[in-house]
Design an enzyme around this catalytic site. Structure first.
Site, mmCIF file in Angstrom:
data_model
loop_
_atom_site.group_PDB
_atom_site.id
_atom_site.type_symbol
_atom_site.label_atom_id
_atom_site.label_comp_id
_atom_site.label_asym_id
_atom_site.label_seq_id
_atom_site.Cartn_x
_atom_site.Cartn_y
_atom_site.Cartn_z
ATOM 1 N N TYR A 139 0.850 -1.188 0.000
ATOM 2 C CA TYR A 139 0.000 0.000 0.000
ATOM 3 C C TYR A 139 0.887 1.240 0.000
ATOM 4 O O TYR A 139 1.734 1.420 0.870
ATOM 5 C CB TYR A 139 -0.889 -0.051 1.246
ATOM 6 C CG TYR A 139 -1.939 1.027 1.391
ATOM 7 C CD1 TYR A 139 -2.158 2.004 0.429
ATOM 8 C CD2 TYR A 139 -2.750 1.064 2.516
ATOM 9 C CE1 TYR A 139 -3.128 2.977 0.575
ATOM 10 C CE2 TYR A 139 -3.734 2.028 2.676
ATOM 11 C CZ TYR A 139 -3.911 2.984 1.711
ATOM 12 O OH TYR A 139 -4.873 3.951 1.860
ATOM 13 N N CYS A 140 0.715 2.113 -1.010
ATOM 14 C CA CYS A 140 1.425 3.390 -1.085
ATOM 15 C C CYS A 140 2.942 3.159 -1.076
ATOM 16 O O CYS A 140 3.457 2.440 -1.909
ATOM 17 C CB CYS A 140 0.962 4.304 0.046
ATOM 18 S SG CYS A 140 1.586 5.999 -0.072
ATOM 19 N N LEU A 141 3.674 3.739 -0.130
ATOM 20 C CA LEU A 141 5.109 3.507 -0.056
ATOM 21 C C LEU A 141 5.422 2.036 0.146
ATOM 22 O O LEU A 141 6.451 1.541 -0.334
ATOM 23 C CB LEU A 141 5.725 4.330 1.082
ATOM 24 C CG LEU A 141 5.816 5.841 0.866
ATOM 25 C CD1 LEU A 141 6.321 6.524 2.127
ATOM 26 C CD2 LEU A 141 6.712 6.183 -0.307
ATOM 27 N N GLY A 191 3.809 -0.279 -1.251
ATOM 28 C CA GLY A 191 3.724 -0.832 -2.595
ATOM 29 C C GLY A 191 4.981 -0.565 -3.409
ATOM 30 O O GLY A 191 5.416 -1.407 -4.203
ATOM 31 N N PHE A 206 -1.690 -1.104 -3.950
ATOM 32 C CA PHE A 206 -2.739 -0.127 -3.636
ATOM 33 C C PHE A 206 -2.155 1.270 -3.752
ATOM 34 O O PHE A 206 -1.181 1.611 -3.084
ATOM 35 C CB PHE A 206 -3.272 -0.330 -2.217
ATOM 36 C CG PHE A 206 -3.950 -1.647 -1.972
ATOM 37 C CD1 PHE A 206 -4.506 -2.383 -2.994
ATOM 38 C CD2 PHE A 206 -4.035 -2.160 -0.674
ATOM 39 C CE1 PHE A 206 -5.141 -3.591 -2.756
ATOM 40 C CE2 PHE A 206 -4.671 -3.361 -0.424
ATOM 41 C CZ PHE A 206 -5.213 -4.085 -1.470
#
Length: 581
Positions: free
Chosen positions: A311-313, A315, A339
């Site tokens: 998720y985000c960083l 990811g 994500f």
């Protein structure tokens, strides 16, 4: 003599860093030098553009005449159509009282003025894209600050409420302001967060910590079904926030949703680093975080591939790890799910205004002094990106109207952030945002470059249409690099967080989803959006179905950990790292 010169050089550099950090504390992390240079560059080019000046003068006259005609018309006809409509995302003037004279003229004047400044700060010949974005951002911050909605006697809703309540709303607002000021001085979380407590009504999905190192705890969640999919799921969030955004309340916990549908779920819970962790870098997070978790799961559940989720960083880190694994012939990943994750940092939206050399240097000097970047500095920058909603409208609601915004689980999580080590965040800024090494194939791991195109397992990527942190067009650019057997892309309603915390049953949720298989031609982002059907509801069931389709069937639920292999459960979920302040 050489050692003395080196000493003096380091001392002088330290003096520069300390000065820069002191300035940053006074300005809230904004580089005054960068702001001055951006404004000077824009003004200098505008001053040498007589055609643009003439155009702006014409626009100013036309807007003044339009406003004058509107004022004369609506004084006699209160139902007169406005001469300009607010932008779709601007909700400041929705109250019906804004349509009455003279307030309708006031807000129309503001919108026309706002439009004129947009024209003035864009389309000036010779101004770079970054310079234009920075000046437009600065101008909007000033305009948002002085919006008539923020001025009590210009805002009809405040006037109406104050008269109706005899000023009681202002008294409540003063109490709210005093409480917020007190909490801010003491470093306490926002009012109402005490209602939500980790381990009591947040992050309560049952499980065990089955592995721990200096950087993370690995949680394994207790199965709730008679059989589970053969392939486990490993989830990791951004290390700048606590992991439990993926395990909020029971009704909107993505972890619980997966567990209840027959998936064995593992979760990385990151350490909240302190000054002693200043030298932890991205490679440490890859080795001690993602790879350590994959190694532990492979020991606990041998001969099983893993569905990895970032998720985000988190990811971005997963993408780096997956590319390294693919380069080195490690095929333990069954799939990769990302994500709101950018892999190309060419177009990062308005966050780009914080990515010029001056801003990055200032952030580095703040971190150099402390050894980390504090969560409050990060969240403050993100609030500025949507200041009209997150700062000024909130001020009006809570301080002028006296209506304290009810706290809910996602807001409580947002206030519970973590720090980021100096070295690691500097690498994120320099190597990814500024130099774009990952997308350009220049990101080095172990002395060799990695490439996203080496990842051949199926990829599931989720972007959010209103995301101001990871703009969906940039997330979509994964198509330009991916050589995966298939890339399924989902564009969901909502923003960076609400788009992911997207449980079934919530109204007004929708998403678009399409798969590009290996060898097929991929569409450009806007054509994809125009041609892909819209599905009402949450994307969670579609992802669950996708995970099941890419798994190899049901098996008996595993034990918690593997005591015979040294993975004795250490404590109950949510573990210990999540409580670190």
């Amino acid at each position: 003599m050489g050692d003395r010169a080196l000493y003096e050089s380091e001392w002088l550099e330290s003096a520069d860093r300390m000065t820069n950090a002191a300035i940053a504390h006074a300005t809230g992390g904004i580089s005054p030098t960068s702001v001055a240079m951006d404004l000077f560059g824009w003004m200098a080019h505008l001053a040498s553009s007589p055609g643009k000046q003439f155009e702006l003068g014409q626009k100013a006259v036309r807007k003044a005449l339009r406003l004058g005609r509107y004022a004369a018309t609506c004084a006699a006809d209160p139902g007169a159509a406005p001469c300009i409509e607010p932008l779709a995302q601007d909700h400041r003037f929705e109250h019906e009282a804004w349509q009455r004279f003279p307030y309708n003229v006031i807000y129309q004047a503001f919108l026309l003025d706002q439009q004129w400044w947009h024209n003035a700060t864009t389309g000036v010949r010779g101004v770079s894209k970054h310079n234009e974005e920075a000046v437009s951002f600065i101008t909007r911050q000033v305009l948002d600050m002085f919006s008539p909605s923020n001025i009590p006697f210009f805002n009809p809703e405040i006037v109406q409420t104050t008269l109706a309540e005899g000023g009681a709303n202002l008294l409540r607002g003063a109490q709210n302001f005093a409480e917020d000021l007190r909490r801010g001085i003491r470093g306490e979380p926002p009012a109402g967060t005490e209602t939500f407590q980790v381990g009591k009504n947040l992050a309560v999905t049952p499980g065990k910590v089955v592995y721990r190192n200096r950087l993370m705890e690995l949680i394994q969640y207790t199965p709730t079904t008679a059989s589970v999919q053969h392939e486990p799921v490993l989830m990791q969030s951004a290390w700048m926030m606590k992991y439990y955004i993926l395990d909020l309340s029971p009704h909107n916990s993505l972890v619980k949703y997966l567990v209840d549908r027959g998936h064995t779920v593992f979760m990385i819970s990151w350490l909240n680093p302190g000054p002693e962790d200043r030298d932890l870098g991205l490679e440490d997070y890859r080795k001690l975080g993602t790879m350590a978790a994959i190694d532990a799961i492979s020991d606990i559940l041998p001969d099983r591939k893993i569905h990895a989720v970032g998720y985000c960083l988190g990811g971005i880190l997963l993408t780096i790890a997956a590319a390294v694994m693919a380069r080195d012939g490690d095929d333990r990943l069954a799939s990769v799910t990302l994500f709101t994750t950018m892999t190309d940092f060419t177009e990062v939206g308005e966050i780009n205004v914080f990515m010029d050399a001056g801003e990055v240097t200032m952030l580095e000097d703040i971190m150099w002094q402390k050894g980390y970047l504090d969560h409050k500095q990060i969240s403050g920058g993100f609030q500025l990106l949507k200041s009209a909603d997150l700062i000024w409208s909130k001020m009006v609601r809570e301080y002028y109207l006296g209506n304290r915004e009810p706290m809910f689980d996602l807001m409580a999580w947002n206030a519970d952030g973590t720090r980021m080590p100096y070295r690691q965040h500097s690498e994120v800024l320099r190597r990814l945002y500024v130099d774009n090494e990952l997308f350009e194939g220049k990101y080095m791991v172990g002395g060799r470059a990695i490439s996203i195109s080496n990842i051949h397992c199926p990829i599931f990527a989720v972007a959010a249409v209103a995301d101001h942190v990871a703009p969906w067009h940039s997330v979509y650019k994964l198509h330009l690099q991916s050589d995966a057997t298939e890339l399924t892309f989902v564009l969901t309603s909502g923003g960076h967080n609400v788009g992911i915390v997207n449980e079934p049953g919530r109204p007004r949720r929708k998403f678009q989803m399409a798969t590009c298989k290996e060898g097929e031609r991929c569409l450009d982002a806007e054509t994809w959006k125009a041609q892909t059907p819209v599905t009402q509801g949450s994307w969670w069931p579609a992802w669950d179905q996708w995970l099941t389709q890419h798994s190899s069937g049901g098996v008996t639920p595993p034990l918690m950990g593997a005591p015979d292999k040294g993975y004795e459960p250490l404590c109950d979920a949510p573990g210990t790292y999540v409580y670190q302040k």
